[in-house]
Design a protein around this motif. Structure first.
Motif, PDB file in Angstrom:
ATOM      1  N   GLY A 161       0.796  -1.219   0.000  1.00 10.78           N
ATOM      2  CA  GLY A 161       0.000   0.000   0.000  1.00 10.78           C
ATOM      3  C   GLY A 161       0.829   1.270   0.000  1.00 10.78           C
ATOM      4  O   GLY A 161       0.280   2.370  -0.106  1.00 10.78           O
ATOM      5  N   GLY A 162       2.158   1.123   0.119  1.00  5.82           N
ATOM      6  CA  GLY A 162       3.036   2.292   0.110  1.00  5.82           C
ATOM      7  C   GLY A 162       3.090   2.939  -1.259  1.00  5.82           C
ATOM      8  O   GLY A 162       2.750   2.332  -2.268  1.00  5.82           O
ATOM      9  N   LYS A 163       3.548   4.185  -1.278  1.00  9.68           N
ATOM     10  CA  LYS A 163       3.553   4.964  -2.517  1.00  9.68           C
ATOM     11  C   LYS A 163       4.963   5.364  -2.916  1.00  9.68           C
ATOM     12  O   LYS A 163       5.802   5.685  -2.074  1.00  9.68           O
ATOM     13  N   PHE A 164       5.187   5.349  -4.209  1.00  9.14           N
ATOM     14  CA  PHE A 164       6.427   5.844  -4.808  1.00  9.14           C
ATOM     15  C   PHE A 164       6.078   7.077  -5.622  1.00  9.14           C
ATOM     16  O   PHE A 164       5.229   7.024  -6.514  1.00  9.14           O
ATOM     17  N   VAL A 165       6.721   8.199  -5.312  1.00 10.46           N
ATOM     18  CA  VAL A 165       6.515   9.449  -6.039  1.00 10.46           C
ATOM     19  C   VAL A 165       7.759   9.729  -6.879  1.00 10.46           C
ATOM     20  O   VAL A 165       8.877   9.788  -6.349  1.00 10.46           O
ATOM     21  N   SER A 166       7.556   9.895  -8.169  1.00  8.07           N
ATOM     22  CA  SER A 166       8.641  10.205  -9.098  1.00  8.07           C
ATOM     23  C   SER A 166       8.356  11.556  -9.737  1.00  8.07           C
ATOM     24  O   SER A 166       7.331  11.741 -10.395  1.00  8.07           O
ATOM     25  N   GLU A 180       5.077   0.056 -15.655  1.00 12.00           N
ATOM     26  CA  GLU A 180       4.037  -0.966 -15.800  1.00 12.00           C
ATOM     27  C   GLU A 180       4.597  -2.340 -16.169  1.00 12.00           C
ATOM     28  O   GLU A 180       3.859  -3.210 -16.632  1.00 12.00           O
ATOM     29  N   ALA A 181       5.879  -2.552 -15.933  1.00 16.59           N
ATOM     30  CA  ALA A 181       6.466  -3.875 -16.168  1.00 16.59           C
ATOM     31  C   ALA A 181       5.734  -4.908 -15.312  1.00 16.59           C
ATOM     32  O   ALA A 181       5.267  -4.601 -14.210  1.00 16.59           O
ATOM     33  N   PRO A 182       5.609  -6.135 -15.798  1.00 19.30           N
ATOM     34  CA  PRO A 182       4.773  -7.139 -15.115  1.00 19.30           C
ATOM     35  C   PRO A 182       5.224  -7.508 -13.711  1.00 19.30           C
ATOM     36  O   PRO A 182       4.419  -7.997 -12.918  1.00 19.30           O
ATOM     37  N   GLU A 183       6.488  -7.262 -13.370  1.00 14.78           N
ATOM     38  CA  GLU A 183       6.953  -7.638 -12.023  1.00 14.78           C
ATOM     39  C   GLU A 183       6.497  -6.662 -10.943  1.00 14.78           C
ATOM     40  O   GLU A 183       6.671  -6.941  -9.748  1.00 14.78           O
ATOM     41  N   PHE A 184       5.913  -5.532 -11.322  1.00 10.52           N
ATOM     42  CA  PHE A 184       5.480  -4.540 -10.349  1.00 10.52           C
ATOM     43  C   PHE A 184       3.976  -4.601 -10.128  1.00 10.52           C
ATOM     44  O   PHE A 184       3.211  -4.841 -11.062  1.00 10.52           O
ATOM     45  N   THR A 185       3.566  -4.349  -8.879  1.00  6.53           N
ATOM     46  CA  THR A 185       2.150  -4.456  -8.528  1.00  6.53           C
ATOM     47  C   THR A 185       1.508  -3.092  -8.302  1.00  6.53           C
ATOM     48  O   THR A 185       0.378  -3.020  -7.842  1.00  6.53           O
ATOM     49  N   TRP A 186       2.248  -2.012  -8.599  1.00  7.33           N
ATOM     50  CA  TRP A 186       1.707  -0.699  -8.284  1.00  7.33           C
ATOM     51  C   TRP A 186       0.795  -0.150  -9.376  1.00  7.33           C
ATOM     52  O   TRP A 186       0.939  -0.449 -10.554  1.00  7.33           O
ATOM     53  N   SER A 187      -0.156   0.647  -8.930  1.00  6.43           N
ATOM     54  CA  SER A 187      -0.968   1.431  -9.850  1.00  6.43           C
ATOM     55  C   SER A 187      -0.142   2.634 -10.289  1.00  6.43           C
ATOM     56  O   SER A 187       0.847   2.990  -9.647  1.00  6.43           O
ATOM     57  N   VAL A 188      -0.538   3.269 -11.375  1.00  5.82           N
ATOM     58  CA  VAL A 188       0.219   4.407 -11.896  1.00  5.82           C
ATOM     59  C   VAL A 188      -0.729   5.561 -12.182  1.00  5.82           C
ATOM     60  O   VAL A 188      -1.658   5.420 -12.976  1.00  5.82           O
ATOM     61  N   GLU A 189      -0.498   6.685 -11.510  1.00  5.85           N
ATOM     62  CA  GLU A 189      -1.229   7.921 -11.793  1.00  5.85           C
ATOM     63  C   GLU A 189      -0.212   9.024 -12.036  1.00  5.85           C
ATOM     64  O   GLU A 189       0.922   8.936 -11.571  1.00  5.85           O
ATOM     65  N   TRP A 190      -0.623  10.065 -12.730  1.00 12.41           N
ATOM     66  CA  TRP A 190       0.291  11.180 -12.900  1.00 12.41           C
ATOM     67  C   TRP A 190      -0.456  12.494 -13.038  1.00 12.41           C
ATOM     68  O   TRP A 190      -1.615  12.552 -13.369  1.00 12.41           O
ATOM     69  N   ASN A 191       0.285  13.534 -12.734  1.00 14.90           N
ATOM     70  CA  ASN A 191      -0.201  14.886 -12.907  1.00 14.90           C
ATOM     71  C   ASN A 191       0.976  15.731 -13.353  1.00 14.90           C
ATOM     72  O   ASN A 191       2.094  15.214 -13.490  1.00 14.90           O
ATOM     73  N   THR A 192       0.744  17.012 -13.586  1.00 17.28           N
ATOM     74  CA  THR A 192       1.821  17.904 -13.992  1.00 17.28           C
ATOM     75  C   THR A 192       1.819  19.139 -13.113  1.00 17.28           C
ATOM     76  O   THR A 192       0.816  19.478 -12.491  1.00 17.28           O
ATOM     77  N   PHE A 193       2.959  19.809 -13.069  1.00 16.19           N
ATOM     78  CA  PHE A 193       3.036  21.111 -12.410  1.00 16.19           C
ATOM     79  C   PHE A 193       4.064  21.949 -13.162  1.00 16.19           C
ATOM     80  O   PHE A 193       4.843  21.440 -13.964  1.00 16.19           O
ATOM     81  N   LEU A 204       2.815   6.053  -7.692  1.00 15.36           N
ATOM     82  CA  LEU A 204       2.696   4.612  -7.903  1.00 15.36           C
ATOM     83  C   LEU A 204       2.414   3.971  -6.546  1.00 15.36           C
ATOM     84  O   LEU A 204       3.216   4.114  -5.614  1.00 15.36           O
ATOM     85  N   GLN A 205       1.291   3.282  -6.417  1.00 11.79           N
ATOM     86  CA  GLN A 205       0.915   2.677  -5.130  1.00 11.79           C
ATOM     87  C   GLN A 205       1.042   1.165  -5.201  1.00 11.79           C
ATOM     88  O   GLN A 205       0.389   0.505  -6.018  1.00 11.79           O
ATOM     89  N   LYS A 206       1.871   0.623  -4.328  1.00 10.51           N
ATOM     90  CA  LYS A 206       2.175  -0.807  -4.338  1.00 10.51           C
ATOM     91  C   LYS A 206       0.949  -1.637  -3.960  1.00 10.51           C
ATOM     92  O   LYS A 206       0.248  -1.346  -2.996  1.00 10.51           O
ATOM     93  N   GLY A 207       0.713  -2.680  -4.753  1.00 12.29           N
ATOM     94  CA  GLY A 207      -0.384  -3.594  -4.479  1.00 12.29           C
ATOM     95  C   GLY A 207      -1.726  -3.134  -4.994  1.00 12.29           C
ATOM     96  O   GLY A 207      -2.735  -3.802  -4.750  1.00 12.29           O
ATOM     97  N   LYS A 208      -1.766  -2.016  -5.721  1.00  8.64           N
ATOM     98  CA  LYS A 208      -3.033  -1.452  -6.183  1.00  8.64           C
ATOM     99  C   LYS A 208      -3.194  -1.507  -7.693  1.00  8.64           C
ATOM    100  O   LYS A 208      -4.085  -0.872  -8.242  1.00  8.64           O
ATOM    101  N   ARG A 209      -2.388  -2.297  -8.345  1.00  8.71           N
ATOM    102  CA  ARG A 209      -2.490  -2.387  -9.804  1.00  8.71           C
ATOM    103  C   ARG A 209      -3.781  -3.095 -10.192  1.00  8.71           C
ATOM    104  O   ARG A 209      -4.086  -4.181  -9.697  1.00  8.71           O
ATOM    105  N   SER A 210      -4.527  -2.471 -11.076  1.00 12.54           N
ATOM    106  CA  SER A 210      -5.802  -3.031 -11.507  1.00 12.54           C
ATOM    107  C   SER A 210      -5.591  -4.007 -12.656  1.00 12.54           C
ATOM    108  O   SER A 210      -4.876  -3.707 -13.604  1.00 12.54           O
ATOM    109  N   PRO A 211      -6.204  -5.182 -12.597  1.00  9.96           N
ATOM    110  CA  PRO A 211      -6.081  -6.123 -13.711  1.00  9.96           C
ATOM    111  C   PRO A 211      -6.792  -5.622 -14.967  1.00  9.96           C
ATOM    112  O   PRO A 211      -6.481  -6.039 -16.070  1.00  9.96           O
ATOM    113  N   GLU A 212      -7.759  -4.717 -14.789  1.00 13.88           N
ATOM    114  CA  GLU A 212      -8.505  -4.213 -15.935  1.00 13.88           C
ATOM    115  C   GLU A 212      -7.793  -3.068 -16.640  1.00 13.88           C
ATOM    116  O   GLU A 212      -7.932  -2.879 -17.836  1.00 13.88           O
TER     117      GLU A 212
END
Length: 247
Positions: A161-166, A180-193, A204-212
């Motif tokens: 459930g932890g988050k990675f901010v890049s 989005e490589a298959p070995e990672f389980t995180w979801s991916v969102e982005w914004n701009t500033f 990127l939130q670990k364990g929150k990757r959606s199969p859909e």
């Protein structure tokens, strides 16, 4: 930033001795803007109990900013340069600041146990791995290997459930192939500033990757593709030059 701080070629950013020399001269520099420019994006992710890792801290003051935001679960800052680490330790000691642990470590070989941190942040650090990558659509194998190692280490040290901010120049069509490589389980969102020129803020939130769906886009404005050249833009060491053929 003074011109004499930059290396002679872009690949010089990959040389650890360059950073030792630079940090020996430079007191403070914020890659990709300081905290005030992206606080509205990062602050909602923070809470007092978080344990935070900053990868590639250099001489940034982001660690202190996190303390001011009320993070008390521990802030660890790492950098490959012993010079940068010692200077940050000295600065924190002079300020009487506690709660930030500064460690010499390689982002490609993180020396932490699995599931150690709630939040991992990198600001411009991953971009260094791309300075000599060749074609941005088909990076050279060394770049691919190094970026993958970095992400594998970050994924490992994040708690469920932890988050990675890049925070990066890298556009989604260049970074999603890695995130989005298959070995990672995180979801991916982005914004701009940023005003005029946009920086990308990935969550990127670990364990929150959606199969859909592999990723979710948050109101991304149209931005032209860029290729990296060794010049300066808005006090940065990197410039991304518009590729007119892709517009």
């Amino acid at each position: 930033m003074a011109d004499d701080v930059a290396p002679c070629t872009a690949s010089g950013y990959l040389d650890p001795s360059y950073w030792d020399g630079r940090f020996g001269k430079e007191e403070h520099y914020e890659w990709f803007k300081d905290f005030s420019h992206f606080r509205h994006l990062l602050a909602p992710l923070l809470s007092p109990s978080l344990s935070v890792l900053e990868v590639g801290c250099g001489n940034s003051r982001l660690g202190e900013e996190l303390l001011r935001e009320g993070v008390t679960g521990g802030v660890t800052c790492i950098d490959l340069s012993p010079v940068a680490v010692q200077r940050m330790r000295d600065r924190l000691a002079e300020q009487g600041t506690s709660g930030v642990d500064v460690v010499v470590a390689d982002m490609l070989d993180l020396p932490f146990e699995s599931e150690s941190f709630d939040l991992v942040i990198e600001k411009g650090t991953m971009d260094v791995l791309f300075v000599d990558s060749g074609d941005p659509w088909n990076p050279n194998p060394t770049t691919v290997d190094n970026v993958t190692k970095m992400l594998e280490g970050i994924h490992k040290v994040l708690k469920p459930g932890g988050k990675f901010v890049s925070i990066t120049f890298g556009q989604p069509h260049f970074r999603r192939r890695f995130f989005e490589a298959p070995e990672f389980t995180w979801s991916v969102e982005w914004n701009t500033f940023g005003d005029g020129f946009h920086y990308f803020f990935y969550i990127l939130q670990k364990g929150k990757r959606s199969p859909e769906s592999n990723s979710h886009q948050v109101t991304l404005p149209a931005v032209p593709s860029f290729n990296m050249l060794h010049e300066e833009l808005e006090s940065e060491d990197y410039i991304f030059c518009t590729n007119v053929d892709e517009l």
